[in-house]
Design an enzyme around this catalytic site. Structure first.
Site, PDB file in Angstrom:
ATOM      1  N   THR A 176     -32.603  36.787 -26.252  1.00 34.54           N
ATOM      2  CA  THR A 176     -32.529  36.073 -27.522  1.00 34.54           C
ATOM      3  C   THR A 176     -33.224  34.740 -27.400  1.00 34.54           C
ATOM      4  OG1 THR A 176     -30.253  36.637 -27.131  1.00 34.54           O
ATOM      5  CG2 THR A 176     -30.856  36.149 -29.359  1.00 34.54           C
TER       6      THR A 176
ATOM      7  N   LYS B 193     -39.698  35.074 -10.759  1.00 33.89           N
ATOM      8  CA  LYS B 193     -38.493  34.309 -11.078  1.00 33.89           C
ATOM      9  C   LYS B 193     -37.863  33.903  -9.759  1.00 33.89           C
ATOM     10  CE  LYS B 193     -34.147  34.308 -13.642  1.00 33.89           C
ATOM     11  NZ  LYS B 193     -33.311  34.926 -14.669  1.00 33.89           N
TER      12      LYS B 193
END
Lengths: 439, 639
Positions: free
Chosen positions: A104, A259
């Site tokens: 989101t 990451k």
């Protein structure tokens, strides 16, 4: 807002008996005290012995079912009204496509119930990011809704195809929003599938949830959208915070990004190279030494969106049993990417396992779990044994990138030799030929 | 029937008939040793070598409206700079890592306080995120959880209801407030607080102060709260005539509460009076307009505006129909609408405003006034407000805020958030936020308050503070006042330690540890220099006869003023040293000889004169009691 989301057993019973559903206003009597509030959902992993109400002051409290003497449904709940103020983009702006896949980037909170909902329409996005309305005409769409750790190569295919379509439709740039967990993998996969993309594809996410005022999502999205319209570059990139401050974003080449932190804003790092560019409100600073490819002509581009998922990524560890490795290789894998130690090594006892796999038509490739630096199988015996067995070293390619590339290569070549050749070829900057950047 | 407690200067109106209501909220730091949602120690860092910058965005409520307070903050285009030190902050504080489960110690303290107040504890604690957009929390929200509801605080027979007891994290410390950026120290963020919100009471200022004092004492009796400056903060929710509630935040010193209540109540009643005046003038809806007044004021001699003009800034004139005389109207001394507007300007980076009721005083000529009226198409009955600043954007923002505020003037009191000042006044801080915007902190699982846990609290109940004070009084032969002062001080524990270790009268120890520092702080001495080490060394010095207790005040004053680093330095600077009995006897002989005649004439009644002379000569090097003893003996011997 209906049903008894999350309530089970005794907690569900006491609510059902009162005819109550989520969102209803209840009056609960417990040990001589009266509590009045809105019934809110319960998380499925919490026990079944408490009900949760949101008091008038906004706080949630849990009341033990065992201590409840009476539940009265005072009023029916109102469905939350997420009405967005209409903010329309200035006419004539370049079109930027925003494809959502599950992370989101923008949320709305219903403070009455505490529910958090993703903002998905362009009106919602404009009202949350008013500056966007002066930069681009955004067309948001939800392509899928998957936690990024649940993504499959088939999802990469779907995404690649959709990117291709919106670009053909005339988008100046594309933004892909997703969960950050596997963003590195996806970025690599799409870099190969979309080689030659004439406009930029920026993959963005939020490390800090977008329902909070401090979310990194805001700068990430605004920066990506600005660059999608203004920056003269093409290809697949990850755009996230360059450091802990809300000042600068780093634009990372999709095949060289990883990451490297569980939670920090600047979790993503370019490995072994510098970011392609930095963006701030003052403008875009492109890496002068190795500038990225400029925008190309829209026509003539076609994606190669197919992936073969039958690839294993194996992180070697000392004592790795042969049975362990053979079980993996015999599970249907067509190829394996090793994350070896140091210059690219695994233990001696498994070399035979690898040799056997290769003899049966499998393909094996070597990267390093050191992540930085280049593999070299010529330096030590083990390395030479691996070469001899047929393992292909992949220079300084990241393990995760190699996984995505091999899945892509297997689906886009017709023979083992062709696959190996493609793996050795520097397709989209996934390997460097000169190790200049130490870290 | 509520009894009005006697007090200092009375309110200029009756609190009962004006329905003055004050709701007290106390925020008390807990002595858990670590922060609430991480394992950082609670330390106030002297150095803050690292930093990062953030901008917080307003979030959208379910109705599609953005919270007004949030828009206010965002509109300022503000950057928040957080300075930090690894000794006192971590990535959780920086909003770079999810919070750790909350300190059980903190929750237990809150449960215990709830038990002491007869509150009902929740059965399951849910941590919430409460949106705070001004930058004082790095994540844009404060983590807070209700631990208990209801209960009663009894203060001298007067009962105050307790609304809620919550546990929450403290926010970052403001270091600097600039126009475009605010600087914070991250060390305080995450420090655990217990917040107790009381029902509102009729706002007799001294009563409110008494309530706060009593609640503070109750909290301290648990032995689980932090002590020292800044560890307890009071907020007051003040309203009059059933109108809007104003939040006054951050009353740090307990003895300022009555003053703040008085000021704020007066301010609010003043606004009500102004509103009545507006109504009398037949103004139902306030009409105001803004015009660019740069050309009109180009050649002004008014110093403030002249400076702005010279710097090439912007000047806007806001005209308000029918408000002539209303901007400077003072229903009570110091309370004016013009002052409210000036505060709004100041909060937004301008120096203030100049309104037509003070034009003459501010150097705006009659001519300019006429021109401004012509410019804005208003007549002599209109009020004018000049807003000047260095950037057009800032001036326009403030002008619109001024107009907004003026439009609200007919309603009297505006519900807003104000800050308490060190002088006991209140200043506008920001608009009152909409209903608390809260949603669950989903990173933290719920905490069940089991039956066992609740029962175990009963055995943790502390000795009620009144009993403890009485205990001090009895055990150490202290007056009730001294015993109370001791209990309230931060040095009560040290007192008990030293009372058992040293060979001094408890009253002497109490005096040095408690009464003297208070006295000296009133003289303006830096209380922080009179730390436990300094006080202890003074007492040890008296105990060993290094100097007399009478000299202690001077020694402490010297240390407090920074004239001496420690007791030794102070003592030598002051020329103090112990005096033995021989030396003292010599002095006594001298004094007796000198006053033979007086002694002969007055006998016992001359004693005090003799004492005075001896003490003067002894110059604080001897204990008064000792002098008295030896002098008495000498006098007896000589007669």
């Amino acid at each position: 807002m209906s049903g008894l989301l999350g309530y089970r057993g005794p907690s569900a019973k006491i609510l059902t008996d009162a005819g109550a559903t989520i969102g209803d206003i209840l009056e609960v009597e417990s040990d001589g005290e009266k509590f009045s509030g809105t019934l809110v959902p319960r998380y499925e992993h919490d026990d079944d012995r408490h009900i949760v109400i949101k008091l008038k002051n906004g706080y949630n409290i849990g009341i033990s079912v065992e201590r409840i003497s009476k539940v009265v449904r005072v009023a029916k709940g109102e469905a939350p009204k997420f009405v967005a103020p209409l903010k329309v983009a200035t006419k004539g702006l370049p079109r930027v496509s925003i494809l959502g896949t599950g992370g989101t980037i923008a949320s709305r909170v219903d403070y009455r119930t505490g529910a958090v909902r993703p903002a998905t329409t362009s009106e919602e996005l404009y009202s949350l990011f008013p500056e966007l309305s002066e930069i681009a005409s955004i067309s948001p769409e939800i392509v899928m809704s998957v936690y990024s750790e649940n993504l499959e190569p088939s999802h990469w295919e779907t995404i690649a195809k959709r990117v291709s379509e919106v670009v053909a439709d005339g988008a100046s740039g594309v933004i892909l929003t997703m969960g950050t967990d596997t963003m590195g993998y996806t970025a690599a996969a799409l870099s190969f599938a979309l080689k030659g993309l004439p406009v930029p594809l920026f993959i963005v996410g939020s490390q800090r949830s977008s329902d909070r005022p401090s979310s990194d999502a805001f700068l990430n999205l605004v920066g990506a959208a600005t660059m999608a319209v203004q920056a003269d570059l093409s290809g697949v990139y990850v755009v996230m915070h360059a450091d802990s401050s809300d000042e600068r974003l780093a634009v990372h080449l999709g095949t060289r990004v990883r990451k490297n932190h569980t939670s920090a804003r600047d979790a993503f790092e370019s490995m072994g190279v510098e970011p392609v560019a930095y963006w701030s409100r003052q403008g875009t600073q492109v890496n002068a030494r190795e500038p990225p490819p400029p925008r190309g002509k829209a026509g003539g581009f076609s994606a190669k969106p197919r992936f073969d998922p039958r690839v294993a990524l194996v992180e070697f560890f000392p004592s790795m049993p042969t049975l362990y490795l053979s079980a993996i290789l015999e599970s249907g894998a067509r190829g394996v990417v090793f994350e070896g130690t140091g210059l690219g090594h695994i233990n001696g006892k498994n070399i035979e396992t690898v040799r056997k796999f290769l003899a049966e038509g499998g393909l094996a490739f070597m990267t390093s779990q050191c992540l930085w630096g280049r593999v070299d199988l010529n330096v030590y015996d083990t390395g030479r044994d691996l070469l001899n067995a047929g393992v292909v070293p992949l220079e300084d390619m990241l393990p995760e990138t190699a996984l995505a590339k091999l899945m892509w290569a297997l689906a886009n070549t017709r023979s083992g030799d062709e696959t190996k050749a493609l793996m050795r070829e520097n397709v989209v900057g996934e390997v460097t030929t000169r190790t200049v950047q130490r870290r | 029937m509520e009894k009005a407690p006697g007090g200092r200067a009375a309110l200029p109106f009756d609190p009962v008939s004006s329905q003055l209501r004050v709701g007290l909220e106390i925020h008390q730091q807990l002595a858990t040793g670590t922060k609430l949602f991480c394992q950082c120690p609670v330390v106030k860092s002297e150095e803050l070598p690292l930093s990062f910058e953030r901008r917080l965005r307003p979030t959208q409520s379910e109705l599609g409206k953005i919270d007004p307070a949030a828009v206010f903050e965002f509109n300022k285009g503000r950057v928040n700079l957080y300075k930090w030190n690894p000794e006192s902050s971590c990535m959780v504080d920086a909003d770079e890592e999810p919070p750790h489960p909350p300190s059980k110690d903190a929750i237990e303290t809150a449960l215990l306080v709830g038990e002491m107040l007869g509150s009902r504890a929740v059965d399951e604690v849910h941590v919430m995120r409460k949106i705070v957009i001004d930058g004082s929390n790095t994540s844009g929200f404060q983590r807070t959880a209700i631990i208990a509801l209801g209960g009663t605080l009894t203060v001298d027979g007067f009962k105050v209801g307790v609304q809620t007891i919550t546990v929450e994290e403290d926010s970052s410390r403001v270091l600097k407030e600039g126009a475009q950026a605010r600087e914070y120290a991250l060390d305080r963020q995450g420090v655990p607080l217990v917040e107790i919100a009381l029902d509102h009471v009729v706002g007799y200022p001294e009563r409110v102060e008494e309530i706060a004092l009593s609640l503070g004492r109750l909290l301290r009796s648990t032995g689980r709260v932090a002590r020292g400056q800044g560890t307890i903060r009071q907020d007051l929710n003040v309203s009059v005539l059933g109108g809007q509630v104003v939040e006054v935040k951050g009353v740090q010193k307990l003895n300022l509460i009555a003053k703040v209540v008085r000021y704020e109540a007066t301010r609010e009643m003043g606004l009500v009076r102004i509103a009545e005046e507006i109504k009398k003038r037949g103004i139902a809806e306030v009409e105001c307009r803004a015009h660019d007044a740069m050309s009109t004021m180009k050649k002004t001699a008014s110093p403030v505006v002249k400076r702005i003009v010279q710097k090439g800034g912007a000047v806007t004139c806001v005209s308000v129909s029918g408000f002539a005389g209303l901007l400077g109207l003072e229903p009570f001394p110091g309370i004016r609408l013009g002052k409210e507007l000036a505060e709004i300007a100041r909060t937004n980076g301008l120096g203030g405003v100049i309104h037509s009721d003070e034009f003459a005083k501010q150097g705006v000529t009659e001519e300019e006034s006429v021109s401004l009226r012509a410019l804005s198409g208003s007549d002599s009955r209109a009020g004018l407000v000049l807003v000047a600043g260095e950037t057009r954007e800032r001036v326009e923002t403030v002008a619109s805020l001024v107009m907004e505020r003026l439009r609200m003037a007919p309603t009297g009191v505006v519900g807003e958030t104000r800050a308490a000042t060190d002088e006991g006044e209140t200043r506008y801080q920001r608009p009152r936020p909409g209903a608390a915007r809260m949603y669950p902190e989903t990173d933290i699982p719920e905490i069940v308050v089991t039956e066992e846990w609740r029962q175990s609290l009963k055995s943790m109940l502390p000795v009620p503070w009144k009993e403890r004070v009485a205990g001090y009084s009895k055990k150490y032969s202290l007056s009730e006042e001294a015993a109370l002062q001791l209990y309230d001080s931060d040095n009560a524990k040290l007192f008990e330690e030293l009372a058992s270790k040293l060979n001094l009268e408890p009253s002497v120890i109490e005096s040095i540890l408690v009464e003297v520092p208070v006295r000296l702080s009133r003289e303006g001495v830096d209380e922080s220099k009179l730390n436990p080490e300094a006080l202890t060394s003074v007492l040890v010095a008296i105990d060993t006869g290094r100097f007399a207790k009478e000299a202690a005040v001077d020694v402490l004053r010297a240390i407090g003023k920074g004239e001496a680093r420690d007791v030794e330095e102070a003592a030598s600077k002051l020329g103090l040293s112990g005096m033995n009995d021989e030396e003292l006897s010599e002095i006594i002989d001298v004094v007796l000889k000198r006053n033979k005649k007086l002694l002969h004439e007055k006998g016992d009644r001359a004693f005090s004169v003799l004492m005075g002379e001896v003490m003067k000569l002894a110059r604080g090097k001897v204990d008064g009691k000792k002098v008295s003893k030896l002098l008495t003996q000498a006098v007896e011997k000589s007669s």
